[in-house]
Design a protein around this motif. Sequence first.
Motif, PDB file in Angstrom:
ATOM      1  N   LYS A   1       0.852  -1.177   0.000  1.00 56.47           N
ATOM      2  CA  LYS A   1       0.000   0.000   0.000  1.00 56.47           C
ATOM      3  C   LYS A   1       0.901   1.245   0.000  1.00 56.47           C
ATOM      4  CE  LYS A   1      -3.786  -2.456   0.520  1.00 56.47           C
ATOM      5  NZ  LYS A   1      -4.830  -2.531  -0.531  1.00 56.47           N
ATOM      6  N   PRO A   2       0.337   2.417  -0.312  1.00 57.93           N
ATOM      7  CA  PRO A   2       1.155   3.642  -0.304  1.00 57.93           C
ATOM      8  C   PRO A   2       1.794   3.917   1.050  1.00 57.93           C
ATOM      9  CG  PRO A   2      -0.908   4.017  -1.462  1.00 57.93           C
ATOM     10  CD  PRO A   2      -1.018   2.670  -0.825  1.00 57.93           C
ATOM     11  N   TYR A   3       1.129   3.452   2.135  1.00 62.94           N
ATOM     12  CA  TYR A   3       1.629   3.744   3.477  1.00 62.94           C
ATOM     13  C   TYR A   3       2.519   2.639   4.047  1.00 62.94           C
ATOM     14  CZ  TYR A   3      -2.501   0.871   4.372  1.00 62.94           C
ATOM     15  OH  TYR A   3      -3.450  -0.121   4.346  1.00 62.94           O
ATOM     16  N   GLY A   4       2.671   1.535   3.327  1.00 60.50           N
ATOM     17  CA  GLY A   4       3.497   0.454   3.837  1.00 60.50           C
ATOM     18  C   GLY A   4       3.172  -0.875   3.178  1.00 60.50           C
TER      19      GLY A   4
ATOM     20  N   HIS B   1       5.408  -0.370   8.139  1.00 55.83           N
ATOM     21  CA  HIS B   1       5.139   1.000   7.724  1.00 55.83           C
ATOM     22  C   HIS B   1       6.258   1.512   6.818  1.00 55.83           C
ATOM     23  CE1 HIS B   1       4.465   5.388   8.094  1.00 55.83           C
ATOM     24  NE2 HIS B   1       3.190   5.014   8.177  1.00 55.83           N
ATOM     25  N   ILE B   2       5.924   2.416   5.906  1.00 60.29           N
ATOM     26  CA  ILE B   2       6.900   2.939   4.941  1.00 60.29           C
ATOM     27  C   ILE B   2       8.122   3.529   5.636  1.00 60.29           C
ATOM     28  CG2 ILE B   2       5.725   5.185   4.799  1.00 60.29           C
ATOM     29  CD1 ILE B   2       6.547   5.259   1.831  1.00 60.29           C
ATOM     30  N   SER B   3       7.897   4.094   6.825  1.00 62.51           N
ATOM     31  CA  SER B   3       9.007   4.700   7.566  1.00 62.51           C
ATOM     32  C   SER B   3       9.929   3.662   8.194  1.00 62.51           C
ATOM     33  CB  SER B   3       8.461   5.620   8.665  1.00 62.51           C
ATOM     34  OG  SER B   3       7.734   4.864   9.621  1.00 62.51           O
TER      35      SER B   3
ATOM     36  N   ARG C   1      15.105   7.531   3.140  1.00 63.66           N
ATOM     37  CA  ARG C   1      13.716   7.939   2.912  1.00 63.66           C
ATOM     38  C   ARG C   1      13.266   7.507   1.523  1.00 63.66           C
ATOM     39  NH1 ARG C   1      11.248  14.003   4.023  1.00 63.66           N
ATOM     40  NH2 ARG C   1       9.058  13.440   3.627  1.00 63.66           N
TER      41      ARG C   1
ATOM     42  N   LYS D   1       9.807   7.171  -1.290  1.00 64.75           N
ATOM     43  CA  LYS D   1       8.504   7.772  -1.597  1.00 64.75           C
ATOM     44  C   LYS D   1       7.385   6.739  -1.622  1.00 64.75           C
ATOM     45  CE  LYS D   1      10.234  11.714  -4.258  1.00 64.75           C
ATOM     46  NZ  LYS D   1      10.183  12.422  -5.568  1.00 64.75           N
ATOM     47  N   HIS D   2       7.731   5.499  -1.929  1.00 69.64           N
ATOM     48  CA  HIS D   2       6.719   4.440  -2.025  1.00 69.64           C
ATOM     49  C   HIS D   2       7.362   3.106  -1.651  1.00 69.64           C
ATOM     50  CE1 HIS D   2       3.748   1.649  -3.761  1.00 69.64           C
ATOM     51  NE2 HIS D   2       2.896   2.667  -3.698  1.00 69.64           N
TER      52      HIS D   2
ATOM     53  N   SER E   1       3.208  -4.260  14.576  1.00 65.62           N
ATOM     54  CA  SER E   1       4.018  -3.289  13.834  1.00 65.62           C
ATOM     55  C   SER E   1       5.415  -3.879  13.634  1.00 65.62           C
ATOM     56  CB  SER E   1       4.107  -1.970  14.595  1.00 65.62           C
ATOM     57  OG  SER E   1       2.827  -1.396  14.751  1.00 65.62           O
TER      58      SER E   1
END
Length: 298
Positions: A206-209, A223-225, A231, A233-234, A258
């Motif tokens: 997903k865009p967020y992870g 999660h993306i982070s 860093r 973007k996707h 998580s």
Amino acid sequence: METMDDFREELEASFKKIRVGDVVTGTVIDVTEDQVIVDLKTYADGVIRKEDLSEDPDFNMQDAVHPGDEITATVMATNDGEGNMVLSKKEANAVLAWDKLKKLMEERTVVKVKISEVVNAGAVAYLEGIRGFIPASRLSDEYVEDLKEWDGKTIEVTVITADEEERRLVLSGREPAREKKQAETNRKIEKCEVGAVMNGTVETIKPYGAFVALENGLTGLLHISQISTQRIKHPGAVLKEGQEVRVKILSTADNKISLSMKVLAEEAAEAESHSTYDYKEEGQASTGLAALLKNIKL
């Protein structure tokens, strides 16, 4: 010593006038092959014939009714020719069942029903003596491919529609199935140890992870982070569906897992930066003039 006052309630009940159409409640005192005898605590016992107990074609009187049970029925006749009142539980159900079904719906109560037959687009089950319909899409929390496999099964359901005027009762097994599965998942999550490192497979991105299927059968969110030390973007810049990954459990709060790849990368980098290498020093260092001129040929 007992007095008449001790029996006043019983005496008043014994002389209470009961009329056809009254709804009465009594205690089962005997169950035969074709009828149930009910103590109404009045001048006559009540008799309910087998066919007047339920509309459910699979109803088994011997299994469902036992001495000592409390039963509510409608008076159909005050004398069957032998001094007993003729009662009908089916008639009482018609009066009382819908109120109970509406209460079950409002309170989202989970009850067990046995599927009596499979029909087009669903199945039929009886609840409180009322015929209920379970749509195929509501039999389970998963897609039902063969309805015939559900015939005769006992499942947990909730009431989602109880329309007395239309005599429409709709049941659903999907919600109880989901709740049961979620409860089992929550129990497994509680056993997960924060800080544990596991292998997993990327299920969806997903865009967020990304959601990762772990080796213990559970699914966690990466999660993306927490994907890379850099860093991005996707998530798709680093991951793809089906990819094997190694992750660390950061948290199980609110029964949600998580995960992190970044923490593992950071820990590996830190460990490498603190590594020391064993070595042996041979000989002695010297900066004397003789050492400098030692190998020079003039």
